[in-house]
Design a protein around this motif. Structure first.
Motif, short mmCIF file in Angstrom:
data_model
loop_
_atom_site.label_atom_id
_atom_site.label_comp_id
_atom_site.label_asym_id
_atom_site.label_seq_id
_atom_site.Cartn_x
_atom_site.Cartn_y
_atom_site.Cartn_z
N MET A 133 0.84 -1.16 0.05
CA MET A 133 0.18 -0.10 -0.11
C MET A 133 0.92 1.29 0.09
SD MET A 133 -3.08 1.33 0.06
CE MET A 133 -4.17 0.01 0.47
N VAL A 134 1.86 1.24 0.67
CA VAL A 134 2.74 2.44 0.87
C VAL A 134 3.52 2.67 -0.30
CG1 VAL A 134 4.73 3.34 2.10
CG2 VAL A 134 3.18 2.53 3.38
N MET A 135 4.09 1.48 -0.99
CA MET A 135 4.71 1.53 -2.15
C MET A 135 3.84 1.95 -3.45
SD MET A 135 7.69 0.61 -1.61
CE MET A 135 8.42 0.47 -3.26
N ALA A 136 2.55 1.80 -3.44
CA ALA A 136 1.59 2.23 -4.45
C ALA A 136 1.49 3.52 -4.05
CB ALA A 136 0.36 1.43 -4.27
N LEU A 137 1.34 4.19 -2.96
CA LEU A 137 1.16 5.51 -2.57
C LEU A 137 2.41 6.24 -3.17
CD1 LEU A 137 -0.76 7.47 -1.32
CD2 LEU A 137 0.74 7.14 0.65
N MET A 138 3.58 5.90 -2.74
CA MET A 138 4.96 6.40 -3.10
C MET A 138 4.89 6.57 -4.70
SD MET A 138 6.31 7.41 -0.40
CE MET A 138 8.09 7.64 -0.78
N GLN A 139 4.34 5.89 -5.47
CA GLN A 139 4.43 6.05 -6.91
C GLN A 139 3.60 7.28 -7.55
OE1 GLN A 139 3.71 2.01 -8.32
NE2 GLN A 139 5.44 0.95 -7.33
N LEU A 140 2.59 7.45 -6.60
CA LEU A 140 1.82 8.63 -7.28
C LEU A 140 2.63 9.88 -7.55
CD1 LEU A 140 -1.41 8.14 -4.87
CD2 LEU A 140 -1.04 7.48 -7.21
N PRO A 141 2.32 10.61 -8.21
CA PRO A 141 2.82 11.83 -8.65
C PRO A 141 3.00 12.85 -7.06
CG PRO A 141 1.68 11.70 -10.27
CD PRO A 141 1.31 10.67 -9.21
N THR A 142 4.14 13.88 -6.99
CA THR A 142 3.92 14.67 -5.93
C THR A 142 2.97 15.46 -5.73
OG1 THR A 142 6.37 14.47 -5.88
CG2 THR A 142 5.38 16.28 -4.64
N GLU A 143 2.42 16.05 -6.81
CA GLU A 143 1.55 17.05 -6.77
C GLU A 143 0.25 16.28 -6.36
OE1 GLU A 143 3.49 16.41 -9.41
OE2 GLU A 143 4.59 17.99 -9.64
#
Length: 493
Positions: free
Chosen positions: A1-11
């Motif tokens: 879940m965290v890894m998937a979240l981290m793959q999102l764009p910073t914006e």
């Protein structure tokens, strides 16, 4: 879940973070350095809301009051709510605020308004809430709780605004606040004397909705503790909240004795409560009322009751033995801590024959020493056996009790009561009270000589019996298990 979240764009992450406030924000910030960096711009905002609203009370501010010239200066601070309406208006424009409120003390609702000069009221209200009116109106228009209660939101809103513009404490606003608190855990209401039908109807609907949706997002569904007046028609609904564990009440509950007292019928409920700890402070609860209160409390472990004649106008004697019998009948099989005392010297306790052997699991017990005198007054003077019986201690102190506290002003005839209760204690203890380990006894400095002599005799007997005896000048209450740290310790009056 965290890894998937981290793959999102910073914006995109920067847009997601505000939606984690307040429940998930701190956990998210502690996940990793990158997410913490993204959370930094929201930290001051989060900490500010947490300070003002997590443990909420009206007029709470982080400003120095010494700088205030007038009470209405509080109106200038957007995070400081001074009334139910000002809290509603803040939530209307900033809904996340309501989710921060975990503890709420509403007792100072509109408290400062009487101190604001009429000449500046109009400007103050215009400057404070001029941009919030439409948002508040929409909050009422969209309220499912008002619909559930069968109330016309326009009429309800109009009545509330009449109070607001007149600088009155509004029952309608105070009740509506309770529709907006999905995370509230500790409730201290400030509207025990409210009698308007519409707010009462709304409160009932809120509590019914919370019971039906114990795992949902319903307002008040998370409440675990209540502290406030018993003199409200919806006490029974409070006791039936899905997570309620502690109740601390005050006031008068019982059979009507004049036009100012309420009957106890509203305490009846067909729902079993999860209540574990109940306490009554400065209260008068009659036998029928305590029966109604305890009838559906199968989880109750601790009951503390401090009787007051002031609560019922001072015109009723206290039926202590009847009260104990009612408690024993309803919760005697599972109660572990029990306190039933009065610290009023003028309180008259009616005669009776106390019997507490029905408390099967009681560990700590706290009573006035008058309990022995009740037995003495109720006995036939010719029946000396009932006064001198070795079983008196066993009748009053259940075999399971390990801690006993007896409260006394140290005046006659309490010396006789001590003599009767603890006669030949060293030899009787093993058979009558085998688990008793500690005794706490009040022995004031101004106690009678005979009373102090009996205390000395008991000290010698307790030592031989291997029981710790504590003599204290002031009442030292022990049976307040689970009621929190804000327990007062009253003195004899």
């Amino acid at each position: 879940m965290v890894m998937a979240l981290m793959q999102l764009p910073t914006e995109l992450l920067q847009q997601i973070i505000p939606h984690t406030l307040p429940e998930g924000f701190e956990s998210l910030a502690l996940t990793c350095k990158f997410l913490y960096t993204l959370c930094i711009p929201f930290l001051e905002y989060h900490n500010n809301l947490r300070f003002h609203f997590q443990k909420f009370e009206y007029n709470k501010t982080n400003k120095d009051f010494r700088e205030f010239r007038y009470h209405h200066d509080l109106l200038r601070f957007p995070d400081t709510a001074t009334s139910a309406y000002s809290l509603i208006s803040r939530i209307a424009i900033e809904p996340v605020v309501c989710r921060y409120i975990l503890e709420a003390d509403f007792s100072l609702d509109s408290h400062i308004y009487d101190r604001i000069p009429p000449t500046i009221r109009e400007n103050a209200v215009f400057e404070t809430w001029r941009d919030r009116g439409e948002a508040v109106r929409q909050l009422f228009a969209n309220s499912l709780c008002l619909k559930e209660a069968g109330l016309d939101w326009k009429e309800y809103y109009r009545t509330m605004m009449e109070d607001v513009h007149s600088w009155r404490r509004s029952e309608h606003a105070a009740a509506f606040v309770l529709t907006l608190l999905p995370n509230l855990e500790v409730l201290t209401p400030g509207f025990s004397r409210f009698r308007s039908p519409a707010p009462q109807k709304l409160i009932t609907a809120i509590l019914q909705t919370a019971r039906r949706n114990p795992r949902g997002n319903a307002s008040l569904a998370q409440v675990t503790a209540y502290s406030g007046s018993c003199d409200i028609p919806w006490v029974s609904s409070l006791l039936a909240l899905p997570r309620i564990k502690r109740f601390w009440g005050h006031g008068y509950i019982g059979k009507a004795v004049d036009d100012n007292c309420n009957e106890c019928r509203y305490l009846e409920t067909n729902l079993e409560s999860t209540l574990k700890v109940a306490g009554f402070d400065d209260t008068s609860v009659d036998t029928a009322a305590i029966t109604g209160f305890l009838k559906h409390t199968p989880c109750l472990k601790s009951l503390t009751y401090w009787h007051s004649t002031k609560a019922n106008g001072g015109h009723q004697d206290w039926d202590l033995c009847g009260f104990i019998a009612a408690v024993q009948h309803e919760v005697g099989s599972h109660l572990e801590h029990f306190c039933a005392i009065t610290l009023e010297l003028r309180c008259l306790i009616t005669s009776g024959k106390p019997y507490l052997r029905g408390f099967e699991r009681l560990q700590s017990l706290e009573l006035p020493l008058d309990i022995v005198l009740c037995n003495r007054r109720a006995s036939d003077p010719a029946d000396h056996g009932s006064l001198d019986s070795d079983s008196l201690l066993g009748h009053i102190v259940p075999a399971s009790v390990s801690v006993l506290s007896l409260l006394s002003p140290g005046k006659s005839p309490h010396d006789k009561a001590l003599e009767l209760l603890f006669r030949d204690f060293a030899s009787q203890k093993q058979f009558q009270t085998p688990n008793l380990k500690e005794i706490s006894l009040t022995c004031p400095d101004d106690a009678d000589v005979l009373y102090k002599a009996q205390c000395a005799n008991l000290a010698a007997e307790a030592k031989r019996a291997g029981v710790d005896l504590t003599l204290s000048e002031d009442p030292c209450l022990i049976s307040t298990v689970g009621l929190g740290e804000d327990i007062c310790f009253p003195t004899y009056s």
